[in-house]
Design an enzyme around this catalytic site. Sequence first.
Site, mmCIF file in Angstrom:
data_model
loop_
_atom_site.group_PDB
_atom_site.id
_atom_site.type_symbol
_atom_site.label_atom_id
_atom_site.label_comp_id
_atom_site.label_asym_id
_atom_site.label_seq_id
_atom_site.Cartn_x
_atom_site.Cartn_y
_atom_site.Cartn_z
ATOM 1 N N ASP A 146 49.925 36.656 -12.950
ATOM 2 C CA ASP A 146 50.893 36.138 -11.975
ATOM 3 C C ASP A 146 50.766 34.621 -11.849
ATOM 4 O O ASP A 146 50.984 34.057 -10.792
ATOM 5 C CB ASP A 146 50.658 36.819 -10.608
ATOM 6 C CG ASP A 146 51.716 36.480 -9.578
ATOM 7 O OD1 ASP A 146 52.834 36.090 -9.987
ATOM 8 O OD2 ASP A 146 51.424 36.590 -8.373
ATOM 9 N N HIS B 28 60.042 30.363 -8.147
ATOM 10 C CA HIS B 28 60.380 29.907 -6.777
ATOM 11 C C HIS B 28 61.540 28.919 -6.747
ATOM 12 O O HIS B 28 61.988 28.551 -5.663
ATOM 13 C CB HIS B 28 59.191 29.287 -6.043
ATOM 14 C CG HIS B 28 58.087 30.264 -5.737
ATOM 15 N ND1 HIS B 28 57.298 30.167 -4.623
ATOM 16 C CD2 HIS B 28 57.663 31.369 -6.385
ATOM 17 C CE1 HIS B 28 56.419 31.159 -4.619
ATOM 18 N NE2 HIS B 28 56.630 31.896 -5.693
ATOM 19 N N ASP C 60 58.278 42.271 -5.870
ATOM 20 C CA ASP C 60 59.260 41.561 -5.039
ATOM 21 C C ASP C 60 59.485 40.174 -5.612
ATOM 22 O O ASP C 60 58.733 39.699 -6.481
ATOM 23 C CB ASP C 60 58.782 41.466 -3.584
ATOM 24 C CG ASP C 60 57.497 40.649 -3.451
ATOM 25 O OD1 ASP C 60 56.608 40.801 -4.331
ATOM 26 O OD2 ASP C 60 57.380 39.859 -2.510
ATOM 27 N N GLU D 211 54.468 40.175 -1.972
ATOM 28 C CA GLU D 211 53.667 39.015 -2.366
ATOM 29 C C GLU D 211 54.325 37.699 -1.954
ATOM 30 O O GLU D 211 53.646 36.754 -1.539
ATOM 31 C CB GLU D 211 53.437 39.027 -3.890
ATOM 32 C CG GLU D 211 52.275 38.133 -4.345
ATOM 33 C CD GLU D 211 52.672 36.689 -4.632
ATOM 34 O OE1 GLU D 211 51.760 35.861 -4.762
ATOM 35 O OE2 GLU D 211 53.889 36.373 -4.725
ATOM 36 N N GLU D 212 55.646 37.642 -2.036
ATOM 37 C CA GLU D 212 56.349 36.393 -1.713
ATOM 38 C C GLU D 212 56.506 36.218 -0.203
ATOM 39 O O GLU D 212 57.176 35.300 0.258
ATOM 40 C CB GLU D 212 57.728 36.366 -2.386
ATOM 41 C CG GLU D 212 57.705 36.525 -3.897
ATOM 42 C CD GLU D 212 57.065 35.343 -4.637
ATOM 43 O OE1 GLU D 212 56.525 34.434 -3.972
ATOM 44 O OE2 GLU D 212 57.093 35.349 -5.879
ATOM 45 N N ASP E 112 58.273 35.688 -12.492
ATOM 46 C CA ASP E 112 57.460 35.831 -11.262
ATOM 47 C C ASP E 112 57.960 37.013 -10.461
ATOM 48 O O ASP E 112 58.780 36.876 -9.576
ATOM 49 C CB ASP E 112 57.530 34.530 -10.450
ATOM 50 C CG ASP E 112 56.686 34.569 -9.192
ATOM 51 O OD1 ASP E 112 55.784 35.416 -9.097
ATOM 52 O OD2 ASP E 112 56.931 33.743 -8.301
ATOM 53 N N HIS F 169 53.269 41.957 -8.754
ATOM 54 C CA HIS F 169 54.152 42.238 -7.608
ATOM 55 C C HIS F 169 55.589 42.415 -8.066
ATOM 56 O O HIS F 169 56.033 41.778 -9.018
ATOM 57 C CB HIS F 169 54.029 41.175 -6.514
ATOM 58 C CG HIS F 169 54.453 39.794 -6.930
ATOM 59 N ND1 HIS F 169 55.737 39.341 -6.774
ATOM 60 C CD2 HIS F 169 53.750 38.769 -7.483
ATOM 61 C CE1 HIS F 169 55.817 38.082 -7.208
ATOM 62 N NE2 HIS F 169 54.628 37.722 -7.651
#
Lengths: 480, 480
Positions: A199, A449, A102, A168-169, A134, A100
């Site tokens: 991922d 994150h 994003d 994805e997030e 990520d 991903h």
Amino acid sequence: MAPNLDSFFQTVDANSEHFIDRLRKAVAIPSISAEEARREDVVKMGMFLKSQLESLGASMEARPLGKQPGKEHLELPPAVIGRYPAKKQEGKRTILVYGHYDVQPAEKSDGWNTDPFELTVDEKGRMYGRGSTDDKGPVLGWVNVIESHQKAGIDFPVNLLMCFEGMEEYGSEGLDDFIVAECKPGKYFADADAVCISDNYWLGTEKPCLTYGLRGCSYYSIEISGPGQDLHSGVFGGTAQEPMTDLTRVMATLVDTNGRIQIPGIYELVAPMTDEEKGLYTNIAFTMDNLYESLGSKTGIFDQKEETLMARWRNPSLSLHGIEGAFSAPGAKTVIPAKVTGKFSIRTVPDMEPHEVDTLVFKYIKSQFARLESKNTLDVSLQHSGKWWVASPNHWNFTAAAKAVEKVWKIKPDLTREGGSIPVTLTFEQATGKNVLLLPMGSSTDAAHSINEKLDRRNYIEGIKLLGAYLHYVAEEPMK
Amino acid sequence: MAPNLDSFFQTVDANSEHFIDRLRKAVAIPSISAEEARREDVVKMGMFLKSQLESLGASMEARPLGKQPGKEHLELPPAVIGRYPAKKQEGKRTILVYGHYDVQPAEKSDGWNTDPFELTVDEKGRMYGRGSTDDKGPVLGWVNVIESHQKAGIDFPVNLLMCFEGMEEYGSEGLDDFIVAECKPGKYFADADAVCISDNYWLGTEKPCLTYGLRGCSYYSIEISGPGQDLHSGVFGGTAQEPMTDLTRVMATLVDTNGRIQIPGIYELVAPMTDEEKGLYTNIAFTMDNLYESLGSKTGIFDQKEETLMARWRNPSLSLHGIEGAFSAPGAKTVIPAKVTGKFSIRTVPDMEPHEVDTLVFKYIKSQFARLESKNTLDVSLQHSGKWWVASPNHWNFTAAAKAVEKVWKIKPDLTREGGSIPVTLTFEQATGKNVLLLPMGSSTDAAHSINEKLDRRNYIEGIKLLGAYLHYVAEEPMK
């Protein structure tokens, strides 16, 4: 076997600054999917990725996914899909890779030591920046693999299908239906022979792993209501049955301090431990100090790493998340809430069928509430559920990846599972009917994150080699 | 006895439109103490009250109370205090009356049928407006009593001391210390013989009451913490001891569905029921339907009104208010909160000493937590406590008020207690050492603090008569 790997590896090393520069350009685009004002940047990042791959000769498409549910004025970022080489090489395996483009939100003021959207490499080779690990590093890993093959003059060992998403997030809005549709016969992903997703992360910092299992999650609400409106505890305390009293009493019966789920029948759904499995946990590169460090405390349930890993990977757990409708602010408020909703979830594992779990949960909660003989009203419901996923680590997709790890990192990888969910994994498995491999690039300290997210230079560069080597081994692995 | 009341009553009736107009002017000033932007209006309302009383010859002062704690750029509204007649009449009793000139917030958009700051009288004589019943009507009641005596040409029967505050709806900031200081020998309120507060309501809509008791309130926090930061339940569920699990288990042991407090020793602190008290509840004008109507449901604990009134007035209760630090929003979040704080309070009654209650609460919660054998950390603390208050309803202050009720309303009042707290009541009792009477003007349907607050025209006009008659009877009542 895989005779061309040495020159591929040398090319990766020779181009490492170029690859870091590519990551720098990607990190500089703040492609935050959760923030409406950044939607343009998310699309920009998707277009950057598409153009990088097109310049290497890949056939690329940006597929619209429609409007964002609940925010219909917003177009979802496209699924960037592609194929390399552009023309299918007959007789070669086709590997579908997912990633991903994003990222999670980030502000310098959150506590970052550096600008989150400026890749900053320190003296230890830690490359700080939002999205570094990520998932921009791994996604660009595939781009770098293609470029390195071209520069080294090596044939590309497989047909590569690519699926990169930009939400994805934020719940992978729109992606599931797209994947299912494109895996049907005659569609874009129809000829995938296996799937590889990069991922997730190593369990620690030194030993690579291949991940073959994820827990599922079933999320429940317990709503208890009584009075027509919130009451003042001075006026009504002692004269009315209070929903908070009942809810607290019901929630307290679900799980104990040591995480033992109290709902009868739950553990009977869990696949029994086999003798083969018993031995798996001892050799995993994980220590209790790893746990304590990530907890920020010594409040773990088990003293042994084996039990801890089993609790995380292969046993169900139940967590109480909170209560909606009660007083939750700082300070003191003497309210009797009229309607309160307790939230909890169960992490599920093989062979727990979600609907069987629901049945046990509903029955138990209703019986616990009935014991209170309350005049209040109970409503228990499932908010959402996602099933666990376990792949066979003996499949050629995994044995190829294990050989690649050993070639690059000079060590056999740990075969791991994870406690959390990556729902797209199960989607790919079900839509393709093929084996799915989780092949992580970053390590446990990468802080995806969180503030100060990073990817180690070593993990990025060796990770590019790993992804490339995986494609070479997967091309040659015998069917199993 | 009290021979001049008839001409006083006639004068009140003759001036009723003028008195309603006075209330209209007061309601038009949005004296919302909770809103910083309205502070000027709160002061304006205090000055309006002061000037109305000065124009009737009272000696008035606006006493500054200092800066608002926590908002030091804001001056607290003054305590408006006064004496009527301006020169003390020797040989007459001195009665200290209290009220407040600030109001709760109100916006038409909250759901009001009329502009909350425009007194609107409907065909049934219901006078809608913010502050109409809480507490501008009763406060102006005293002003109207003075004016009616002057217009009727009757001697004022007592020395009236007045204390009107402008922060009652925001915690009576600054008032306690002021009252304590001004009740000392030689100070403004030093010669008060009794206290009368008109700031509560009848139990129903038809029968007046005198209120002689209030419950106290002790508010507690239970903080349980473990991990260094919030955790993801996928990664950590089943491997870490969760503070929410422990907190829910501890909170569930505090009280049962029928309101029975589970903390050993609590009920032993409660004053035993006397034979005299047993008979008190049967005759109170209150029905179970009154309870169900105010609850908006039939989820009461008791089936009989006597038990319900005892539960509200003379027995302790424990309410769980909520949890701070857990997930409290709508939706689904799979967090394991690192630190959660449960809030609950106990309504206290005679003879519960707050510090004895604290001791029992702390001991019980610690023992319940210890039973969990958890590695998490517990901290239980008292947030605040206010003591219960009970006055003697046989005191001349009450017998005089009872005669006034009978004279005005042709019925003996109910002697009631309340479940909630009015902290200033206890402050006045302790500072003056004299009897305090709660003499309500409005009825149970007035919706103080809610939308469509109102005061019935009948309750306002007869209430003015009641306050005046009370002063006449209290002047003549023999010492007891």
